[in-house]
Enzyme design. Structure first.
Site, short mmCIF file in Angstrom:
data_model
loop_
_atom_site.label_atom_id
_atom_site.label_comp_id
_atom_site.label_asym_id
_atom_site.label_seq_id
_atom_site.Cartn_x
_atom_site.Cartn_y
_atom_site.Cartn_z
N LYS A 177 0.88 -1.18 0.00
CA LYS A 177 0.00 0.00 0.00
C LYS A 177 0.92 1.23 0.00
O LYS A 177 1.42 1.66 1.03
CB LYS A 177 -0.88 -0.01 1.28
CG LYS A 177 -2.21 0.68 1.15
CD LYS A 177 -2.14 2.15 0.76
CE LYS A 177 -1.85 3.06 1.91
NZ LYS A 177 -1.58 4.46 1.48
N GLU A 230 9.44 16.85 14.54
CA GLU A 230 9.97 16.62 13.19
C GLU A 230 9.29 17.57 12.21
O GLU A 230 8.07 17.54 12.06
CB GLU A 230 9.70 15.16 12.78
CG GLU A 230 10.40 14.79 11.49
CD GLU A 230 10.05 13.39 11.00
OE1 GLU A 230 8.87 13.00 11.05
OE2 GLU A 230 10.97 12.68 10.55
P1 NAD Z 1 2.56 8.83 7.02
O1 NAD Z 1 2.67 8.16 8.33
O2 NAD Z 1 1.62 9.96 6.89
O3 NAD Z 1 2.12 7.79 5.88
C1 NAD Z 1 2.87 6.63 5.60
C2 NAD Z 1 1.97 5.57 5.01
O4 NAD Z 1 1.04 5.15 6.01
C3 NAD Z 1 1.14 6.04 3.83
O5 NAD Z 1 1.10 5.01 2.87
C4 NAD Z 1 -0.23 6.26 4.44
O6 NAD Z 1 -1.29 6.16 3.53
C5 NAD Z 1 -0.27 5.14 5.46
N1 NAD Z 1 -1.22 5.32 6.57
C6 NAD Z 1 -1.64 6.47 7.13
N2 NAD Z 1 -2.54 6.21 8.12
C7 NAD Z 1 -2.66 4.86 8.19
C8 NAD Z 1 -3.43 3.98 9.00
N3 NAD Z 1 -4.25 4.43 9.95
N4 NAD Z 1 -3.32 2.65 8.79
C9 NAD Z 1 -2.48 2.17 7.85
N5 NAD Z 1 -1.74 2.96 7.03
C10 NAD Z 1 -1.83 4.29 7.21
O7 NAD Z 1 4.05 9.24 6.62
P2 NAD Z 1 4.51 10.12 5.38
O8 NAD Z 1 4.12 11.53 5.65
O9 NAD Z 1 4.08 9.45 4.14
O10 NAD Z 1 6.10 9.96 5.48
C11 NAD Z 1 6.93 10.81 6.19
C12 NAD Z 1 7.32 10.20 7.53
O11 NAD Z 1 8.01 8.96 7.31
C13 NAD Z 1 8.28 11.04 8.34
O12 NAD Z 1 7.90 11.05 9.68
C14 NAD Z 1 9.62 10.31 8.18
O13 NAD Z 1 10.56 10.55 9.20
C15 NAD Z 1 9.18 8.90 8.12
N6 NAD Z 1 10.20 8.05 7.50
C16 NAD Z 1 10.92 7.19 8.30
C17 NAD Z 1 11.93 6.41 7.74
C18 NAD Z 1 12.74 5.45 8.59
O14 NAD Z 1 13.41 4.59 8.02
N7 NAD Z 1 12.71 5.55 9.90
C19 NAD Z 1 12.19 6.49 6.36
C20 NAD Z 1 11.43 7.38 5.60
C21 NAD Z 1 10.43 8.14 6.17
#
Ligand code: NAD
Length: 509
Positions: A191, A398
Site C-alpha cells: 500500500k 519533526e
Molecule cells: P505517514 O505516516 O503519513 O504515511 C505513511 C503511510 O502510512 C502512507 O502510505 C499512508 O497512507 C499510510 N497510513 C496512514 N494512516 C494509516 C493507517 N491508519 N493505517 C495504515 N496505514 C496508514 O508518513 P509520510 O508523511 O508518508 O512519510 C513521512 C514520515 O516517514 C516522516 O515522519 C519520516 O521521518 C518517516 N520516515 C521514516 C523512515 C525510517 O526509516 N525511519 C524512512 C522514511 C520516512
C-alpha cells in the site's frame, strides 16, 4: 482516461504519464468502488495522472490473491535458485528502466533528478543483495545433544505480508521491503503513499514483466485510513512492515494488536549533528548542508538539529549562510537542481508554520530565495533557525523540510544531554578529530545509527532503524530475516531416549 502534458518553466515538455490501476493477482484492475485520486506535480501543482483508489474490498481481494499464491501457487515450493532468478530479473529490469524510474520519481515527489537517479541504482541493488543474502545466509543452525538428539532450525516465510510506505523516497524505501519479503518466500500486498504512486506502479509493471507468478506481488493504492487500515486489520496478513510518521506507526501497532500481527516500524526522526571545535571544518560543513538539504529535507535521517561548539559557531554559521544562499533551487527534472519543491501544499503549509513558530520561539530565521518563476510549486527555501535552543518546539518536533536548527554548546556532557533530550532516536552524526571523543559521543547518543566524521552512507548489511519513538525493529542485512521469516526448531531423537512412562502398570514381583 485523461492524460496530460505538463510544462515546466525551465524544462522542455514533460512526458505523458498513464493513469494507474491496482495490481491484483497478476492483473491491472480498477478499484471496485471506482474512486480516483488526483496525483499532483509538486513543481507545477498540475494533475499528472489519476490513480485508482483502493478500499477495504480491494485489499480483501489482494490479500486473497497473496494467500492463494503463498499456499497453492508455485512460489512457496519453488527451489531457491529458481525463486532467486526472478529476484535477479527484477533487479535487471530496474536497471534497464532506471532513467524512467528516476524521471517518474522526480515528477511525482519533487526530489531532484540527480538524487533520484542514484536511488534507482540502489533499488536494483536491494534486490540483488537480498538474492545473495538468501542464497548464502538464510540457513538454520544445528544443536546436537549428547548423541541423543539433533535439534535444528529452519527459517520459513510467514505468508502474505502487508507493506505500507511513505512518499519521501518511495521507490528506494519500497524496494527495501519488497526485496527481502519476496526473496525470503513471502507474498506481498503493497500500500504505497497516496501522494507518490508512480514508481510503485512501475515496480508492478516490472515485476509483472519478470514473470513473477500471479498473486505473489500486489499493489493497492488508497488512503491510509481506508486501504492502509484494512490491510492492517486483515486476519490473513501475517505481518506489517511500515515506514512513516511516528503517530501513524502507533495507530498501526494498536490496530495490528487485534489480530496479533508482527509489525516493523521505521518512524520519524530529529537527528543531531554535533561539530566539535577540533573537527574537519569543511567536511563537517559539507555533511551538515547535504544532510538537511538533500532529498528536499524530506529525509528521515536528516540532521535537523546541528550542535556547534561555541568556538567555531560564528565561523560555521557564516559558512552555512553562504551555502544556503547558493543552493540551486529549481525544477526537479533539471539535472543541476539541488533543492526541489515539497511533496504537496499541505506539507508546505506544515513546514511554513514551523518557520513562523521558530520566529515566535525566538530564533533568527535565515533563508535562501526561491526565484519568482517557481511560484507555482511548493518551494520552501533552505532555512536556518539560528539561536535555537534544544527545548524549543522547532527542535523537538519533526519538521521534515529543508530546515536546520542551529544550537550552540560548550561541553561534551552538555551536548550529549541535549542531543538525547528528544523523543526520537533514529540517526546521529559526530564530527571531531579526537578519536576517543568520537567513539565516546557516538556510544552515548541515543540513536539506532551514528556516523562519525561522515555523512549518511548506507551499507546494505547494517541494521537500519531507530530507537525510542523512531522505530521498533531493524531492516537491512540479515536483520530483515528476523522480521520476514519464522524460525522453527525441529527436535529429532537419534539415540535411545528415556521417556517417562505415565500410566504404566507396575510389574508384580
Ligand atoms: P505517514 O505516516 O503519513 O504515511 C505513511 C503511510 O502510512 C502512507 O502510505 C499512508 O497512507 C499510510 N497510513 C496512514 N494512516 C494509516 C493507517 N491508519 N493505517 C495504515 N496505514 C496508514 O508518513 P509520510 O508523511 O508518508 O512519510 C513521512 C514520515 O516517514 C516522516 O515522519 C519520516 O521521518 C518517516 N520516515 C521514516 C523512515 C525510517 O526509516 N525511519 C524512512 C522514511 C520516512
Amino acid at each position: 482516461m485523461q492524460n496530460q502534458t505538463i510544462r515546466g518553466t525551465d524544462q522542455s515538455i514533460h512526458k505523458q504519464v498513464e493513469n494507474i490501476k491496482l495490481y491484483i493477482n497478476g492483473e491491472f484492475v480498477k478499484a471496485k468502488a471506482g474512486g480516483l485520486i488526483e496525483n499532483l506535480n509538486p513543481f507545477s501543482n498540475k494533475v499528472i495522472n489519476q490513480t485508482s483508489e483502493g478500499r477495504a474490498e480491494d485489499i480483501k481481494e489482494a490479500v486473497a490473491a497473496a494467500k492463494e499464491a503463498f499456499e497453492k501457487g508455485p512460489w512457496g515450493t519453488m527451489k531457491i535458485i529458481e525463486r532467486m532468478k526472478y529476484i535477479y530479473r527484477i533487479a535487471d529490469l530496474i536497471d534497464e528502466h532506471s532513467e524512467e524510474l528516476s524521471y517518474l520519481e522526480s515528477l511525482d515527489t519533487g526530489l531532484p533528478i540527480s538524487q533520484t537517479k542514484k536511488m534507482a541504482g540502489r533499488s536494483a541493488e536491494n534486490f540483488r543483495f537480498y538474492a545473495r543474502m538468501v542464497e548464502a545466509k538464510l540457513h538454520g543452525d544445528a544443536y546436537p545433544v549428547d548423541g541423543e538428539y539433533i535439534n535444528y532450525t529452519i527459517y520459513q516465510p510467514l505468508g502474505p505480508i502487508g507493506l505500507i510506505t511513505p512518499w519521501n523516497a518511495p521507490f528506494m524505501l519500497t524496494t527495501w521491503k519488497v526485496a527481502p519479503a519476496l526473496a525470503t518466500g513471502n507474498t506481498v500486498v503493497l500500500k504505497p503513499a497516496e501522494l507518490s504512486p508512480l514508481t510503485a506502479n512501475k515496480l508492478a509493471e516490472l515485476i509483472d514483466q519478470a514473470g513473477v507468478p500471479k498473486g505473489v506481488f500486489n499493489v493497492v493504492y488508497g488512503y491510509g485510513e481506508t486501504a492502509g487500515a484494512a490491510l492492517v486489520a486483515h486476519p490473513d496478513v501475517r505481518a506489517i512492515s511500515f515506514t512513516g510518521e511516528t503517530v501513524t506507526g502507533s495507530t498501526i501497532i494498536k490496530n495490528a494488536a487485534d489480530s496479533l500481527k508482527r509489525t516493523s516500524m521505521e518512524l520519524g526522526g530529529k537527528s543531531p549533528l554535533i561539530v566539535f571545535d577540533d573537527a574537519d571544518f569543511e567536511k563537517a560543513l559539507d555533511a551538515a548542508v547535504w544532510g538537511i538539504f538533500s532529498f528536499n529535507g524530506e529525509r528521515c535521517t536528516a540532521n535537523s538539529r546541528v550542535f556547534l561548539h561555541k568556538k567555531i559557531k560564528d565561523k560555521f554559521i557564516d559558512a552555512l549562510k553562504e551555502r544556503v544562499e547558493n543552493i540551486v533551487i529549481g525544477d526537479p527534472l533539471n539535472p543541476s537542481t539541488q533543492l526541489g519543491p515539497l511533496i504537496d501544499k499541505g506539507h508546505f503549509e506544515k513546514v511554513s508554520s514551523y518557520i513562523e513558530l521558530a520566529k515566535q520561539e525566538g530564533c533568527d530565521v535565515f533563508q535562501g530565495i526561491v526565484p519568482a518563476v517557481f511560484s507555482k510549486g511548493n518551494f520552501l527555501p533552505p532555512t536556518l533557525l539560528l539561536n535555537a535552543k534544544n527545548d524549543m518546539k522547532v527542535c523537538q518536533e519533526e519538521i521534515f523540510g529543508p530546515v536546520m536548527a542551529v544550537i550552540e554548546f560548550e561541553t561534551e556532557e552538555e551536548v550529549i544531554q541535549a542531543a538525547n533530550d528528544v523523543k526520537y532516536g533514529l540517526a546521529g552524526y559526530v564530527w571531531t578529530n579526537d578519536i576517543k571523543k568520537g567513539h565516546r559521543v557516538a556510544q552515548a547518543v541515543d540513536a539506532g545509527m551514528i556516523w562519525v566524521n561522515s555523512h549518511n552512507v548506507r551499507d546494505l548489511r547494517i541494521p537500519f532503524g531507530g530507537m525510542k519513538q523512531s522505530g521498533i525493529g531493524r531492516e537491512g542485512g540479515h536483520y530483515a530475516f528476523e522480521f520476514y521469516t519464522e524460525p522453527k526448531v525441529i527436535h529429532v531423537a537419534i539415540g535411545e531416549i528415556h521417556i517417562p512412562q505415565f500410566g504404566m502398570k507396575k510389574k508384580e514381583n
